[in-house]
Write a protein that holds these residues in place. Structure first.
Motif, mmCIF file in Angstrom:
data_model
loop_
_atom_site.group_PDB
_atom_site.id
_atom_site.type_symbol
_atom_site.label_atom_id
_atom_site.label_comp_id
_atom_site.label_asym_id
_atom_site.label_seq_id
_atom_site.Cartn_x
_atom_site.Cartn_y
_atom_site.Cartn_z
ATOM 1 N N LYS A 184 11.045 39.391 34.723
ATOM 2 C CA LYS A 184 11.557 40.535 35.480
ATOM 3 C C LYS A 184 13.032 40.322 35.819
ATOM 4 O O LYS A 184 13.403 39.247 36.308
ATOM 5 N N PRO A 185 13.871 41.318 35.567
ATOM 6 C CA PRO A 185 15.292 41.174 35.900
ATOM 7 C C PRO A 185 15.480 41.059 37.414
ATOM 8 O O PRO A 185 14.911 41.841 38.179
ATOM 9 N N VAL A 186 16.249 40.052 37.831
ATOM 10 C CA VAL A 186 16.484 39.834 39.259
ATOM 11 C C VAL A 186 17.971 39.817 39.623
ATOM 12 O O VAL A 186 18.325 39.975 40.787
ATOM 13 N N ALA A 187 18.839 39.618 38.628
ATOM 14 C CA ALA A 187 20.277 39.541 38.914
ATOM 15 C C ALA A 187 21.055 39.802 37.628
ATOM 16 O O ALA A 187 20.486 39.823 36.531
ATOM 17 N N GLU A 188 22.352 40.014 37.809
ATOM 18 C CA GLU A 188 23.250 40.188 36.660
ATOM 19 C C GLU A 188 24.445 39.266 36.805
ATOM 20 O O GLU A 188 24.931 39.034 37.908
ATOM 21 N N LEU A 189 24.898 38.775 35.682
ATOM 22 C CA LEU A 189 26.125 37.988 35.614
ATOM 23 C C LEU A 189 27.108 38.825 34.814
ATOM 24 O O LEU A 189 26.774 39.326 33.738
ATOM 25 N N GLY A 190 28.302 39.019 35.347
ATOM 26 C CA GLY A 190 29.262 39.855 34.644
ATOM 27 C C GLY A 190 30.673 39.614 35.135
ATOM 28 O O GLY A 190 30.911 38.772 35.999
ATOM 29 N N PRO A 191 31.612 40.379 34.594
ATOM 30 C CA PRO A 191 33.014 40.212 34.976
ATOM 31 C C PRO A 191 33.239 40.622 36.430
ATOM 32 O O PRO A 191 32.481 41.418 36.991
ATOM 33 N N ASN A 192 34.270 40.093 37.014
ATOM 34 C CA ASN A 192 34.644 40.416 38.387
ATOM 35 C C ASN A 192 35.152 41.852 38.424
ATOM 36 O O ASN A 192 36.199 42.165 37.878
ATOM 37 N N ARG A 193 34.410 42.743 39.053
ATOM 38 C CA ARG A 193 34.773 44.165 39.090
ATOM 39 C C ARG A 193 36.055 44.410 39.869
ATOM 40 O O ARG A 193 36.833 45.277 39.527
ATOM 41 N N THR A 194 36.266 43.672 40.946
ATOM 42 C CA THR A 194 37.470 43.865 41.754
ATOM 43 C C THR A 194 38.713 43.593 40.917
ATOM 44 O O THR A 194 39.658 44.364 40.936
ATOM 45 N N GLN A 195 38.711 42.511 40.192
ATOM 46 C CA GLN A 195 39.866 42.181 39.353
ATOM 47 C C GLN A 195 40.036 43.220 38.255
ATOM 48 O O GLN A 195 41.147 43.618 37.953
ATOM 49 N N ASN A 196 38.930 43.679 37.667
ATOM 50 C CA ASN A 196 39.025 44.681 36.612
ATOM 51 C C ASN A 196 39.592 45.992 37.159
ATOM 52 O O ASN A 196 40.374 46.659 36.496
ATOM 53 N N ALA A 197 39.199 46.376 38.361
ATOM 54 C CA ALA A 197 39.715 47.601 38.970
ATOM 55 C C ALA A 197 41.206 47.462 39.233
ATOM 56 O O ALA A 197 41.976 48.396 39.011
ATOM 57 N N ARG A 198 41.618 46.283 39.684
ATOM 58 C CA ARG A 198 43.042 46.029 39.939
ATOM 59 C C ARG A 198 43.831 46.110 38.638
ATOM 60 O O ARG A 198 44.878 46.755 38.581
ATOM 61 N N ASP A 199 43.330 45.481 37.605
ATOM 62 C CA ASP A 199 44.013 45.512 36.309
ATOM 63 C C ASP A 199 44.101 46.938 35.770
ATOM 64 O O ASP A 199 45.130 47.341 35.231
ATOM 65 N N ALA A 200 43.032 47.706 35.930
ATOM 66 C CA ALA A 200 43.038 49.091 35.460
ATOM 67 C C ALA A 200 44.071 49.911 36.217
ATOM 68 O O ALA A 200 44.784 50.722 35.633
ATOM 69 N N ALA A 201 44.176 49.703 37.534
ATOM 70 C CA ALA A 201 45.162 50.426 38.334
ATOM 71 C C ALA A 201 46.580 50.052 37.907
ATOM 72 O O ALA A 201 47.452 50.918 37.792
ATOM 73 N N LEU A 202 46.804 48.777 37.660
ATOM 74 C CA LEU A 202 48.132 48.336 37.204
ATOM 75 C C LEU A 202 48.474 48.937 35.846
ATOM 76 O O LEU A 202 49.622 49.319 35.594
ATOM 77 N N GLN A 203 47.494 49.049 34.967
ATOM 78 C CA GLN A 203 47.736 49.660 33.658
ATOM 79 C C GLN A 203 48.070 51.140 33.797
ATOM 80 O O GLN A 203 48.939 51.655 33.101
ATOM 81 N N ARG A 204 47.380 51.849 34.723
ATOM 82 C CA ARG A 204 47.696 53.264 34.945
ATOM 83 C C ARG A 204 49.113 53.424 35.489
ATOM 84 O O ARG A 204 49.842 54.331 35.091
ATOM 85 N N LEU A 205 49.507 52.539 36.404
ATOM 86 C CA LEU A 205 50.875 52.598 36.932
ATOM 87 C C LEU A 205 51.900 52.311 35.847
ATOM 88 O O LEU A 205 52.933 52.977 35.754
ATOM 89 N N ALA A 206 51.629 51.319 35.021
ATOM 90 C CA ALA A 206 52.551 50.979 33.936
ATOM 91 C C ALA A 206 52.702 52.137 32.960
ATOM 92 O O ALA A 206 53.789 52.375 32.424
ATOM 93 N N ALA A 207 51.624 52.884 32.739
ATOM 94 C CA ALA A 207 51.685 54.033 31.826
ATOM 95 C C ALA A 207 52.584 55.133 32.373
ATOM 96 O O ALA A 207 53.146 55.915 31.608
ATOM 97 N N GLN A 208 52.745 55.201 33.689
ATOM 98 C CA GLN A 208 53.590 56.225 34.308
ATOM 99 C C GLN A 208 55.062 55.821 34.361
ATOM 100 O O GLN A 208 55.919 56.652 34.661
ATOM 101 N N ARG A 209 55.352 54.566 34.082
ATOM 102 C CA ARG A 209 56.733 54.076 34.151
ATOM 103 C C ARG A 209 57.639 54.920 33.253
ATOM 104 O O ARG A 209 57.331 55.183 32.106
ATOM 105 N N GLY A 210 58.727 55.376 33.806
ATOM 106 C CA GLY A 210 59.671 56.185 33.050
ATOM 107 C C GLY A 210 59.392 57.676 33.128
ATOM 108 O O GLY A 210 60.219 58.493 32.760
ATOM 109 N N ARG A 211 58.216 58.059 33.616
ATOM 110 C CA ARG A 211 57.862 59.474 33.716
ATOM 111 C C ARG A 211 57.788 59.946 35.159
ATOM 112 O O ARG A 211 57.783 61.132 35.427
ATOM 113 N N VAL A 212 57.701 59.019 36.091
ATOM 114 C CA VAL A 212 57.535 59.370 37.495
ATOM 115 C C VAL A 212 58.606 58.655 38.308
ATOM 116 O O VAL A 212 58.925 57.501 38.055
#
Length: 89
Positions: free
Chosen positions: A41-69
């Motif tokens: 029976k599944p009792v737990a999951e092992l996976g990537p750190n979501r907080t760090q992934n969310a931070r990296d995704a936010a930084l990538q979105r900001l970098a994509a706006q560079r030069g346009r905003v």
């Protein structure tokens, strides 16, 4: 048309987790999610750190706006006093 993405999660027993922990942690760091089971029976999951992934995704979105905003300092006080009544609203 609706697209449904499914991912196949690796499943591993707690005993196998103990025996293979270093390699499983490396796989999780690379983004893989691993279900851990006890008596089948599944009792737990092992996976990537979501907080760090969310931070990296936010930084990538900001970098994509560079030069346009242009972002200014919205917290600094204004040089001129502002009066809402001056616009007769």
């Amino acid at each position: 048309m609706t697209t449904i993405m499914t991912t196949i999660m690796t499943t591993i027993s707690l005993t196998s987790l103990r025996d293979n922990l270093p390699s499983l942690v490396r796989r999780a760091q690379q983004g893989e999610r691993i279900a851990i089971t006890v008596r089948g029976k599944p009792v737990a999951e092992l996976g990537p750190n979501r907080t760090q992934n969310a931070r990296d995704a936010a930084l990538q979105r900001l970098a994509a706006q560079r030069g346009r905003v242009i972002a200014g300092d919205v917290l600094a006080p204004m040089a001129d006093a502002w009066n809402a009544d001056a616009d007769h609203l």
